[in-house]
Design an enzyme around this catalytic site. Structure first.
Site, PDB file in Angstrom:
ATOM      1  N   SER A  97       6.383   7.216  -5.066  1.00  0.00           N
ATOM      2  CA  SER A  97       7.700   7.426  -3.938  1.00  0.00           C
ATOM      3  C   SER A  97       9.103   7.868  -4.135  1.00  0.00           C
ATOM      4  O   SER A  97       9.044   7.022  -5.617  1.00  0.00           O
ATOM      5  CB  SER A  97       7.401   6.856  -2.705  1.00  0.00           C
ATOM      6  OG  SER A  97       9.309   7.291  -2.278  1.00  0.00           O
ATOM      7  N   TYR A 110       9.666  -1.698   1.574  1.00  0.00           N
ATOM      8  CA  TYR A 110       8.928  -0.857   1.051  1.00  0.00           C
ATOM      9  C   TYR A 110       8.544  -0.187   0.150  1.00  0.00           C
ATOM     10  O   TYR A 110       8.027  -0.154  -0.330  1.00  0.00           O
ATOM     11  CB  TYR A 110       9.248   0.462   2.291  1.00  0.00           C
ATOM     12  CG  TYR A 110       7.946   1.572   1.794  1.00  0.00           C
ATOM     13  CD1 TYR A 110       6.741   1.300   1.656  1.00  0.00           C
ATOM     14  CD2 TYR A 110       8.965   2.515   2.164  1.00  0.00           C
ATOM     15  CE1 TYR A 110       5.717   2.435   2.130  1.00  0.00           C
ATOM     16  CE2 TYR A 110       7.733   4.023   1.721  1.00  0.00           C
ATOM     17  CZ  TYR A 110       6.738   4.397   1.681  1.00  0.00           C
ATOM     18  OH  TYR A 110       6.072   4.943   0.860  1.00  0.00           O
ATOM     19  N   LYS A 157       6.777  -0.296  -3.833  1.00  0.00           N
ATOM     20  CA  LYS A 157       6.003   0.861  -4.436  1.00  0.00           C
ATOM     21  C   LYS A 157       6.466   1.106  -6.275  1.00  0.00           C
ATOM     22  O   LYS A 157       5.771   1.111  -6.677  1.00  0.00           O
ATOM     23  CB  LYS A 157       7.120   2.525  -3.778  1.00  0.00           C
ATOM     24  CG  LYS A 157       6.392   2.724  -3.561  1.00  0.00           C
ATOM     25  CD  LYS A 157       5.163   2.984  -2.963  1.00  0.00           C
ATOM     26  CE  LYS A 157       3.879   3.560  -1.160  1.00  0.00           C
ATOM     27  NZ  LYS A 157       2.409   3.239  -1.088  1.00  0.00           N
TER      28      LYS A 157
END
Ligand code: NAD
Ligand code: UFG
Length: 335
Positions: free
Chosen positions: A125, A150, A154
């Site tokens: 992302s 989160y 990544k």
């Protein structure tokens, strides 16, 4: 015919990617635990592609289930979507996020190693860039400490894959998505809403459909053209096609890991998105300007030179198509 394992293939981006893979002649097997999708998506994918789809309902953390799949099928590559993705939820339940997103990846990599399967496409992302100051961001823009668990999953995922690929002679492509929006033009697949949306486009479509009373624009005092935040919105079908390009590039690349931004290269403000939605769909949106949302960055958009040149991919859909298709999908849901 090449056989591809798609983890999380019934989800939003996964389902669109499966459609594109089948259209390009790949044999696809999906593994999904239905934690954020419904089994009926399989029939919807088959309806669009006109081909049957193999589905295994299982959790990627279940290594026995994964091993059983790898022992029965010879995979030529894996596209790994399966993960939790809600930023706010990750702040409340960090362990759950590390368990699913990081342990799940490790379980998958271990099984790929055991069965000698290379070629992994990983969903990363633009969140890894944080609040970058030099825009547009290129793949060599400095990665910043994540704002949420989160985001950390990544960054960790990228690191783990880098280490693994280097030492095991394994190939992987990391795709850093900007803001995926819209739905398939057939309106048969799209993003399934779960509770009150956090993201702008589902909030817009639910407001237009009367499910939400009004949309709040989070701040109009940013240093941008109209004061609202800028993002690089990318149509989910274009994003899906980038995965197919990445798979064939994986086969021929000389290094073990490569990374690509996947966006349009163009930023749009929140007000531009709202105005476009109203114009292309002939719908008036009830919205007000509110205060800034904590953690939002002012603006980010991609430099897409690398993905354009090396993968031979560029976005075809613009913001008007994204808004048209998102609304058609929402209307189908409200029927
Ligand atoms: P999604 O929630 O719609 O799809 C994820 C799918 O994975 C769901 O079908 C879910 O049931 C499944 N899944 C989750 N955990 C699983 C597990 N342990 N085992 C098996 N299946 C599991 O999400 P999406 O929007 O399609 O996102 C796909 C990937 O792209 C995710 O890794 C996400 O973090 C990443 N990503 C998404 C966005 C975005 O804005 N949508 C942006 C950047 C990156
Ligand atoms: N916005 C509003 N009102 C809303 C919802 C959003 O004004 O009701 C604004 C936000 O403030 C932001 C823009 O619309 O300026 C886009 O917001 P989204 O929540 O749709 O997307 P974000 O860019 O905030 O988040 C996305 C992904 C995350 C990822 C993050 C990294 O959804 O998964 O990018 O930057 F972590």
């Amino acid at each position: 015919m090449k056989k591809i394992l798609v983890t999380g293939g019934l989800g939003y981006i996964g389902s669109h990617t499966v459609v594109e893979l089948q259209a390009e002649g790949y044999d696809v097997l999906v593994v999904d635990n239905l934690s954020n999708s419904k089994e009926e998506v399989k029939a919807r994918i088959e309806d669009i592609s006109g081909q049957s789809l193999e589905l295994q309902i299982a959790d990627i953390n279940d290594t026995n289930a994964l091993e059983s799949l790898f022992s029965k099928h010879q995979f030529d590559g894996v596209i790994h979507f399966a993960a939790h993705k809600a930023v706010g939820e990750s702040v409340e339940h960090p362990v759950m996020y590390y368990q699913n997103n990081v342990s799940g990846l490790i379980s998958l990599l271990g099984t790929m190693e055991k069965y000698g399967v290379s070629n992994l496409i990983f969903s990363s992302s633009c969140t890894v860039y944080g609040a970058a100051t030099d825009l547009p961001v290129t793949e060599s823009t400095q990665i910043q400490k994540a704002e949420s668990p989160y985001g950390t999953t990544k960054i960790l995922g990228e690191e783990i894959i880098n280490d693994f690929a280097k030492h095991k002679g394994f190939k992987s492509i990391l795709l850093r998505y900007f803001n995926p929006v819209g739905a398939h033009p057939s309106a048969k697949i799209g993003e399934l809403p779960l509770g009150v949306p956090n993201n702008l486009i589902p909030y817009i479509t639910q407001t237009a459909a009367g499910i939400r009373e009004k949309l709040t624009v989070f701040g109009d005092d940013y240093n941008t053209e109209d004061g609202t935040c800028v993002r690089d919105y990318i149509h989910v079908v274009d994003l899906a096609k980038a995965h197919v390009k990445a798979l064939s590039y994986c086969d021929k690349m000389s290094q073990n890991v490569d990374v690509f931004n996947v966006g349009t290269g163009k930023g749009n403000t929140v007000l531009e998105v709202i105005n476009t939605f109203e114009k292309v769909n002939g719908v008036k949106l009830n919205y007000t300007i509110g205060s800034r949302r904590g953690g939002d960055i002012e603006q980010i958009y991609a430099d897409t030179t690398k993905v354009n040149n090396l993968l031979g991919w560029s976005a075809k859909y613009g913001i008007a198509d994204m808004m048209k298709h998102a609304w058609a999908w929402q209307q189908g849901l409200s029927d």
